[in-house]
Design a protein around this motif. Structure first.
Motif, PDB file in Angstrom:
ATOM      1  N   LEU A 119      -6.574  -8.392   8.521  1.00  0.00           N
ATOM      2  CA  LEU A 119      -6.550  -7.236   8.631  1.00  0.00           C
ATOM      3  C   LEU A 119      -5.561  -6.290   7.800  1.00  0.00           C
ATOM      4  O   LEU A 119      -6.078  -5.325   6.954  1.00  0.00           O
ATOM      5  CB  LEU A 119      -6.511  -6.659  10.041  1.00  0.00           C
ATOM      6  N   LEU A 120      -4.622  -6.630   7.872  1.00  0.00           N
ATOM      7  CA  LEU A 120      -3.363  -5.907   7.302  1.00  0.00           C
ATOM      8  C   LEU A 120      -3.001  -6.419   5.763  1.00  0.00           C
ATOM      9  O   LEU A 120      -2.396  -5.602   5.089  1.00  0.00           O
ATOM     10  CB  LEU A 120      -2.129  -6.063   7.992  1.00  0.00           C
ATOM     11  N   ASP A 121      -3.507  -7.460   5.396  1.00  0.00           N
ATOM     12  CA  ASP A 121      -3.603  -8.050   4.002  1.00  0.00           C
ATOM     13  C   ASP A 121      -4.064  -6.874   2.864  1.00  0.00           C
ATOM     14  O   ASP A 121      -5.381  -6.664   3.161  1.00  0.00           O
ATOM     15  CB  ASP A 121      -4.263  -9.370   3.799  1.00  0.00           C
ATOM     16  N   GLY A 122      -3.315  -6.767   1.798  1.00  0.00           N
ATOM     17  CA  GLY A 122      -3.603  -5.974   0.907  1.00  0.00           C
ATOM     18  C   GLY A 122      -3.507  -4.411   1.245  1.00  0.00           C
ATOM     19  O   GLY A 122      -3.367  -3.505   0.597  1.00  0.00           O
ATOM     20  N   ASP A 126       3.915  -5.499   0.307  1.00  0.00           N
ATOM     21  CA  ASP A 126       5.677  -5.832  -0.148  1.00  0.00           C
ATOM     22  C   ASP A 126       6.404  -6.239   1.032  1.00  0.00           C
ATOM     23  O   ASP A 126       6.449  -5.694   2.148  1.00  0.00           O
ATOM     24  CB  ASP A 126       5.897  -4.307  -0.561  1.00  0.00           C
ATOM     25  N   PRO A 127       7.065  -7.504   0.885  1.00  0.00           N
ATOM     26  CA  PRO A 127       7.620  -8.113   1.757  1.00  0.00           C
ATOM     27  C   PRO A 127       8.936  -7.225   2.495  1.00  0.00           C
ATOM     28  O   PRO A 127       9.152  -7.182   3.542  1.00  0.00           O
ATOM     29  CB  PRO A 127       8.144  -9.286   1.213  1.00  0.00           C
ATOM     30  N   ASP A 128       9.495  -6.380   1.828  1.00  0.00           N
ATOM     31  CA  ASP A 128      10.635  -5.546   1.941  1.00  0.00           C
ATOM     32  C   ASP A 128       9.886  -4.304   2.862  1.00  0.00           C
ATOM     33  O   ASP A 128      10.618  -4.053   3.732  1.00  0.00           O
ATOM     34  CB  ASP A 128      11.152  -4.961   0.617  1.00  0.00           C
ATOM     35  N   GLU A 129       8.864  -3.884   2.659  1.00  0.00           N
ATOM     36  CA  GLU A 129       8.102  -2.873   3.165  1.00  0.00           C
ATOM     37  C   GLU A 129       7.859  -3.302   4.573  1.00  0.00           C
ATOM     38  O   GLU A 129       7.885  -2.610   5.585  1.00  0.00           O
ATOM     39  CB  GLU A 129       6.886  -2.391   2.414  1.00  0.00           C
ATOM     40  N   ILE A 130       7.270  -4.761   4.608  1.00  0.00           N
ATOM     41  CA  ILE A 130       6.675  -5.040   5.863  1.00  0.00           C
ATOM     42  C   ILE A 130       8.017  -5.353   6.851  1.00  0.00           C
ATOM     43  O   ILE A 130       7.929  -5.127   7.953  1.00  0.00           O
ATOM     44  CB  ILE A 130       6.145  -6.599   5.719  1.00  0.00           C
ATOM     45  N   GLU A 131       9.124  -5.784   6.284  1.00  0.00           N
ATOM     46  CA  GLU A 131      10.058  -6.079   7.042  1.00  0.00           C
ATOM     47  C   GLU A 131      10.745  -4.541   7.482  1.00  0.00           C
ATOM     48  O   GLU A 131      11.285  -4.399   8.614  1.00  0.00           O
ATOM     49  CB  GLU A 131      11.399  -6.757   6.232  1.00  0.00           C
ATOM     50  N   ALA A 132      10.805  -3.622   6.655  1.00  0.00           N
ATOM     51  CA  ALA A 132      11.195  -2.440   7.119  1.00  0.00           C
ATOM     52  C   ALA A 132      10.555  -1.706   8.354  1.00  0.00           C
ATOM     53  O   ALA A 132      10.953  -1.346   9.419  1.00  0.00           O
ATOM     54  CB  ALA A 132      11.517  -1.452   6.029  1.00  0.00           C
ATOM     55  N   VAL A 133       9.243  -1.816   8.250  1.00  0.00           N
ATOM     56  CA  VAL A 133       8.294  -1.079   9.160  1.00  0.00           C
ATOM     57  C   VAL A 133       8.371  -2.121  10.424  1.00  0.00           C
ATOM     58  O   VAL A 133       8.451  -1.609  11.508  1.00  0.00           O
ATOM     59  CB  VAL A 133       6.938  -1.104   8.675  1.00  0.00           C
ATOM     60  N   THR A 134       8.521  -3.350  10.355  1.00  0.00           N
ATOM     61  CA  THR A 134       8.691  -4.231  11.457  1.00  0.00           C
ATOM     62  C   THR A 134       9.867  -3.973  12.291  1.00  0.00           C
ATOM     63  O   THR A 134       9.914  -3.886  13.585  1.00  0.00           O
ATOM     64  CB  THR A 134       8.573  -5.644  11.079  1.00  0.00           C
TER      65      THR A 134
END
Length: 159
Positions: A119-122, A126-134
């Motif tokens: 669902l979230l793919d695409g 950006d791995p850094d963005e994912i890590e920041a939000v997480t």
């Protein structure tokens, strides 16, 4: 806190709820067979804690999920009925019950991982963005839990 900060924080909370609803609903449409095992938001909160803390006591899980005992018990019974949780008597104290996820719960989690990742793919790649939000969401969850527990300690309420 000024009005501008209040508005920004309100929008953040509102967006978190809206995204959560979208994500929760996505499993209903992604896999009809999986959706037949649907669970309530209360059951989801309890299952999440038990999955992350296998062998937890019922009391610890109820406190961590901040549910009153009747709601917590209803959620656990529902999860047991669906074959997602099983209870075991504590070996050291027969009065204490330990809660464990079942193999079926692990399979459901695997399916959710695929559905929600897809669902979230695409949308966020950006791995850094994912890590920041997480990281931010993890901090929000941790601090909201601590705030809630502190408030219940000062009011003498538990759940």
């Amino acid at each position: 806190m000024d009005d501008e900060q209040t508005s920004r924080l309100f929008e953040l909370a509102d967006l978190i709820l809206a995204v959560g609803r979208q994500i929760h609903a996505s499993k209903e449409f992604a896999n009809r067979e999986f959706a037949s095992d649907s669970w309530t938001p209360l059951e989801s909160a309890v299952m999440r804690f038990i999955d992350r803390n296998p062998g937890t006591s019922a009391r610890a899980a109820a406190e961590a999920t901040q549910l009153i005992s009747s709601n917590f018990s209803r959620a656990v019974r529902g999860l047991e009925k669906k074959g997602l949780v099983h209870r075991e008597t504590d070996q050291d104290d027969a009065r204490r019950i330990r809660l464990y996820p079942t193999a079926r719960a692990h399979e459901n989690l695997r399916q959710l991982r695929e559905i929600w990742s897809g669902l979230l793919d695409g949308i966020v790649s950006d791995p850094d963005e994912i890590e920041a939000v997480t990281s931010i969401l993890r901090r929000i969850e941790t601090q909201l839990t601590a705030k809630s527990l502190a408030a219940s300690d000062t009011t003498g309420k538990s759940g």
